[in-house]
Enzyme design. Structure first.
Site, PDB file in Angstrom:
ATOM      1  N   ASN A   9       0.866  -1.184   0.000  1.00  0.00           N
ATOM      2  CA  ASN A   9       0.000   0.000   0.000  1.00  0.00           C
ATOM      3  C   ASN A   9       0.900   1.230   0.000  1.00  0.00           C
ATOM      4  OD1 ASN A   9      -1.798   2.053   0.538  1.00  0.00           O
ATOM      5  ND2 ASN A   9      -2.281   1.384   2.623  1.00  0.00           N
ATOM      6  N   LYS A  11       0.067   4.271  -0.172  1.00  0.00           N
ATOM      7  CA  LYS A  11      -0.569   5.438   0.476  1.00  0.00           C
ATOM      8  C   LYS A  11      -0.389   6.698  -0.387  1.00  0.00           C
ATOM      9  CE  LYS A  11       0.170   3.210   4.875  1.00  0.00           C
ATOM     10  NZ  LYS A  11       0.064   3.292   6.301  1.00  0.00           N
ATOM     11  N   GLU A  97      -6.926   3.920   7.945  1.00  0.00           N
ATOM     12  CA  GLU A  97      -6.762   5.370   7.771  1.00  0.00           C
ATOM     13  C   GLU A  97      -8.014   5.981   7.160  1.00  0.00           C
ATOM     14  OE1 GLU A  97      -3.022   5.167   5.691  1.00  0.00           O
ATOM     15  OE2 GLU A  97      -2.073   4.505   7.550  1.00  0.00           O
ATOM     16  N   GLU A 167      -5.414  -5.828  10.129  1.00  0.00           N
ATOM     17  CA  GLU A 167      -4.396  -4.817  10.397  1.00  0.00           C
ATOM     18  C   GLU A 167      -4.691  -4.123  11.724  1.00  0.00           C
ATOM     19  OE1 GLU A 167      -2.389  -3.378   6.596  1.00  0.00           O
ATOM     20  OE2 GLU A 167      -4.237  -2.244   6.762  1.00  0.00           O
ATOM     21  N   SER A 213       3.396  -2.977  10.135  1.00  0.00           N
ATOM     22  CA  SER A 213       4.858  -2.982  10.321  1.00  0.00           C
ATOM     23  C   SER A 213       5.512  -4.292   9.883  1.00  0.00           C
ATOM     24  CB  SER A 213       5.219  -2.647  11.772  1.00  0.00           C
ATOM     25  OG  SER A 213       4.738  -1.355  12.100  1.00  0.00           O
ATOM     26  N   GLY A 234       2.779  -1.434   4.281  1.00  0.00           N
ATOM     27  CA  GLY A 234       2.795   0.007   4.021  1.00  0.00           C
ATOM     28  C   GLY A 234       4.222   0.486   3.797  1.00  0.00           C
TER      29      GLY A 234
HETATM   30  C1  PEP Z   1      -0.760  -0.314   5.962  1.00  0.00           C
HETATM   31  O1  PEP Z   1      -0.819   0.865   5.727  1.00  0.00           O
HETATM   32  O2  PEP Z   1      -1.649  -1.053   5.523  1.00  0.00           O
HETATM   33  C2  PEP Z   1       0.359  -0.830   6.754  1.00  0.00           C
HETATM   34  C3  PEP Z   1       0.302  -2.063   7.174  1.00  0.00           C
HETATM   35  O3  PEP Z   1       1.393   0.040   7.017  1.00  0.00           O
HETATM   36  P1  PEP Z   1       2.819  -0.342   7.676  1.00  0.00           P
HETATM   37  O4  PEP Z   1       3.323  -1.575   7.008  1.00  0.00           O
HETATM   38  O5  PEP Z   1       3.692   0.858   7.414  1.00  0.00           O
HETATM   39  O6  PEP Z   1       2.578  -0.558   9.129  1.00  0.00           O
END
Ligand code: PEP
Length: 251
Positions: A9, A11, A97, A167, A213, A234
């Site tokens: 993702n 973003k 988000e 998530e 993460s 992400g």
């Molecule tokens: C996400 O935005 O779906 C996500 C999991 O972000 P990150 O990997 O940065 O935690």
């Protein structure tokens, strides 16, 4: 039996040139990977650029959101039909988000999911509890509401086009990943819930991704859990080397 799926993702990052370079850099790093589906989700404006760059690779393209109407006087919205037209095969719906900053609810998630399925897109339906919810022992009830609300009225025949992404909000962008056991516990719960809502046939076939993460260093442990079928990534998806490290989790 369930093909692993690793999705990035992006973003609100990457210009057209940066998005194209990321695909160009990523593709050779993962060209030998077999039996893993790879999806990236750029901003709307970069979808067709990324789809063109990814055409001869195993990378598929997702949008980060969609609207439920096909067309009409809905300024600022993008429909599943137009996402398909631009080169998407997948769409992320209900990311935390969007729930947190843009008023997404289980009802809008459900409407968007139905519209995306109707247009032939694979839906990555996101669910997850906040830290306060986890600390007040509400994780399972929150997940149950989000999963059953998101899937309300979706027939079993369409479930093969749905992927659920668990998530935990407290793990997104924080560097604080859920432990393998914490993630597995919720994934197993989601699968049992889907078995109740549909049947064990649909539940066994459903892919459930973990997000929060995920990095090359922790992906192996997560992917070795029985009910974790992939990752929604992400931050670590914004660099070819780290995303490729996650896609190559098998070795
Ligand atoms: C996400 O935005 O779906 C996500 C999991 O972000 P990150 O990997 O940065 O935690």
């Amino acid at each position: 039996m369930r093909t692993p799926l690793i999705a990035g993702n992006w973003k609100l990052f990457k210009t057209l040139a940066e998005a194209k370079s990321l695909v160009d850099e990523l593709a050779p790093l993962i060209s030998k990977v077999q039996g893993v589906e790879v999806v990236v989700a750029p901003v709307f404006t970069a979808i067709s650029t990324v789809a063109a760059a990814a055409e001869k690779t195993l990378i598929r393209v997702a949008a980060q959101d969609c609207y439920w109407e096909e067309e009409g006087a809905f300024t600022g919205e993008v429909s599943p039909k137009l996402l398909k037209d631009a080169g998407c095969s997948h769409v992320i719906i209900g990311h935390s988000e969007r729930r947190q900053y843009f008023g997404e609810t289980d009802e809008t998630v459900n409407r968007k999911t139905k519209a995306a399925l109707k247009a032939g897109l694979v839906v990555l339906l996101c669910v997850g509890e906040t830290l306060a919810e986890r600390e007040s022992n509400a994780t399972f009830s929150v997940i149950k509401t989000q999963v059953s609300g998101g899937l309300a009225g979706i027939p079993a025949a369409d479930l093969a086009q749905v992927v659920i992404a668990y998530e935990p909000v407290w793990a997104i962008g924080t560097g604080q990943t859920a432990s393998d056991e914490q993630a597995q516990e919720v994934h197993a719960f989601i699968r049992s819930l889907v078995a109740e809502l549909y049947s064990s046939l649909e539940a066994d076939a459903l892919r459930i991704l973990y997000g929060g993460s995920v990095k090359p260093e922790n992906v192996k442990g997560l992917m070795s859990q029985a009910d974790i079928d992939g990752a929604l990534v992400g931050g670590a998806s914004l660099k070819a080397e780290s995303f490729a490290g996650i896609v190559r989790f098998q070795g």
